[in-house]
Design a protein around this motif. Structure first.
Motif, PDB file in Angstrom:
ATOM      1  N   LEU A  54      83.862  -4.251  61.276  1.00  0.00           N
ATOM      2  CA  LEU A  54      85.190  -4.868  61.297  1.00  0.00           C
ATOM      3  C   LEU A  54      85.089  -6.367  61.545  1.00  0.00           C
ATOM      4  N   GLN A 108      89.609  -9.916  68.087  1.00  0.00           N
ATOM      5  CA  GLN A 108      90.313  -8.756  67.551  1.00  0.00           C
ATOM      6  C   GLN A 108      91.362  -8.393  68.582  1.00  0.00           C
ATOM      7  N   LYS A 155      94.655  -6.534  67.991  1.00  0.00           N
ATOM      8  CA  LYS A 155      95.463  -5.315  67.895  1.00  0.00           C
ATOM      9  C   LYS A 155      95.382  -4.701  66.504  1.00  0.00           C
ATOM     10  N   ALA A 156      95.543  -3.385  66.453  1.00  0.00           N
ATOM     11  CA  ALA A 156      95.672  -2.696  65.169  1.00  0.00           C
ATOM     12  C   ALA A 156      97.152  -2.415  64.922  1.00  0.00           C
ATOM     13  N   GLY A 187      99.742  -0.188  62.527  1.00  0.00           N
ATOM     14  CA  GLY A 187      99.658   0.951  61.624  1.00  0.00           C
ATOM     15  C   GLY A 187     100.939   1.730  61.445  1.00  0.00           C
ATOM     16  N   VAL A 212      96.350   0.833  57.688  1.00  0.00           N
ATOM     17  CA  VAL A 212      96.242   0.350  59.062  1.00  0.00           C
ATOM     18  C   VAL A 212      95.443  -0.946  59.012  1.00  0.00           C
ATOM     19  N   ILE A 224      93.519  -4.041  61.085  1.00  0.00           N
ATOM     20  CA  ILE A 224      92.959  -4.507  62.346  1.00  0.00           C
ATOM     21  C   ILE A 224      93.153  -6.018  62.360  1.00  0.00           C
ATOM     22  N   GLU A 226     101.422 -14.450  71.431  1.00  0.00           N
ATOM     23  CA  GLU A 226     101.556 -14.034  72.834  1.00  0.00           C
ATOM     24  C   GLU A 226     100.182 -13.799  73.462  1.00  0.00           C
ATOM     25  N   ILE A 234      91.015   7.251  59.638  1.00  0.00           N
ATOM     26  CA  ILE A 234      91.561   6.550  60.801  1.00  0.00           C
ATOM     27  C   ILE A 234      91.871   7.574  61.891  1.00  0.00           C
ATOM     28  N   LEU A 264     100.736   4.669  65.311  1.00  0.00           N
ATOM     29  CA  LEU A 264      99.494   4.736  66.096  1.00  0.00           C
ATOM     30  C   LEU A 264      99.794   5.093  67.554  1.00  0.00           C
ATOM     31  N   GLN A 266      96.762  -0.022  73.924  1.00  0.00           N
ATOM     32  CA  GLN A 266      95.860  -0.040  72.769  1.00  0.00           C
ATOM     33  C   GLN A 266      94.955  -1.240  72.993  1.00  0.00           C
TER      34      GLN A 266
END
Lengths: 246, 246
Positions: free
Chosen positions: A61, A82, A84-85, A87, A111, A113, A157, B10, B61, B82
């Protein structure tokens, strides 16, 4: 190596924050999304999106995100997180998105990433960019496609929280900087005014802010003292230092 | 509603942290993974994993993570975060994992969106659980499958950072607590010893730690003052309060 995952429904999206030293402003790199009707040339889609791409079969990823940034800006080795994901089943299902996706032929339930990057706008040469990428002030965003407004706001944020907790803003400063330069970056990111005197006192007392035997050159006013940030000192100090700060 | 995404690659995985008030320890809920050879009953796989599951076609999710927690513990409305997606191409390709996956028939290249939850161990009734779930001390983890050790360690680091920055530990305390109770939770999570006097002074000066007109009951030693945490006061205080803390 570069085969897409079959029936891929995973992508990465990159929120590229750029600090502009001249205007002292925080900006965002977005690309144009434009689609006309084939029959009557009516404009169907005309807005902006983040840069993203599906991940390749044998790609990590993080590597996918780094690849997307490099293709967009030519830059490597930038601060990357990274964060948040995203989806939601309906995240690509606005009316315009459906037109766009029909045209591009990819999967509705994707989804993504999401990553953010910190760069200096002056390091990015957009003239050779074939994606029609443009900088926008974080406070004046254009119309955005998909769920990218949501992704940008959450990235912003997270960036604000992160830059209060860790010394990531030094990624946006030159190696030698004045205290005012640091204050400018904080004010741009946090969108607040900081009391100059308190800030200066607090910052020069940090052991990892090292005064140099140099002052600014080529300025009309009284040249200010230059400092450097020492990551070595910072890491050493914070190794075991849990500051309960709730 | 409950159809899996076609060719799904996923999943969500849930790191369930449980605070045990009696032993004052931080624990982790894991499930057994066991597989014998069909021919000679040789044990092929015998270890532990996190609880996870693929996401359904029309499921968000967050909802998938909440569903997995509920199926495992019966609990809803727990603190949930998450924290990261894990998607290395080889993350499910240890020798034992390959045996397991051949048996379970799922996709080798699965990106998992990892969540962590905070619960009180006393709220979880494991007797009806068909997954053979067990609590383990965070400091004495068993052998783990897939890349779940990595996921757990990253969740734990994130939890430590988070509980220093936000008042999430009050999720693990009763509505009325003593200052010692708060210190116990911090010490368990951070795995450090905190100076009792400084901690007490610092905590009772927080406006959102409200002293009650009550003391402990049913204790043999001198009963201690009880306090409550006010989220209202906390939110009000921190609305605009950016504390630069690097």
């Amino acid at each position: 190596m570069t085969e897409l995952i079959k029936n891929s429904n995973i992508s990465v999206d990159c929120v590229v924050f750029g600090y502009d030293t001249n205007t002292k402003s925080l900006n965002l790199l977005l690309i144009k999304r434009y689609l006309e009707s084939e029959t009557d040339h009516k404009v169907l889609v005309d807005d902006y999106v983040l840069t993203g791409y599906h991940i390749y079969e044998h790609e990590k990823l993080d590597d996918a995100a780094t690849r997307v940034l490099k293709e967009l800006t030519g830059l490597t080795n930038q601060y990357k997180k990274q964060f948040k994901a995203f989806g939601d089943p309906d995240r690509l299902r606005n009316e315009k998105d459906i037109l766009w996706i029909d045209n591009e032929k990819f999967n509705f339930r994707t989804v993504t990433i999401a990553y953010y990057f910190l760069v200096k706008t002056e390091d990015v040469d957009l003239t050779h960019n074939k994606n029609q990428a443009e900088w926008f002030s974080i406070h004046q965003l254009p119309e955005l496609g998909f769920d990218h407004k949501k992704i940008i706001l959450e990235a912003y944020e997270d960036l604000k929280t992160k830059c209060l907790a860790e010394p990531i803003i030094f990624e946006l400063l030159p190696n030698k900087f004045t205290i005012n330069d640091v204050q400018d970056v904080y004010e741009s990111i946090l969108d607040i005014e900081i009391d100059n005197r308190n800030f200066r006192r607090k910052l020069i007392n940090k052991k990892y802010i090292i005064p140099l035997d140099e002052k600014q050159i080529g300025v009309s006013k009284k040249p200010a003292q230059l400092y450097m940030f020492s990551k070595d000192v910072y890491d050493k100090m914070y190794e075991k230092n849990y500051l309960i700060n709730i």
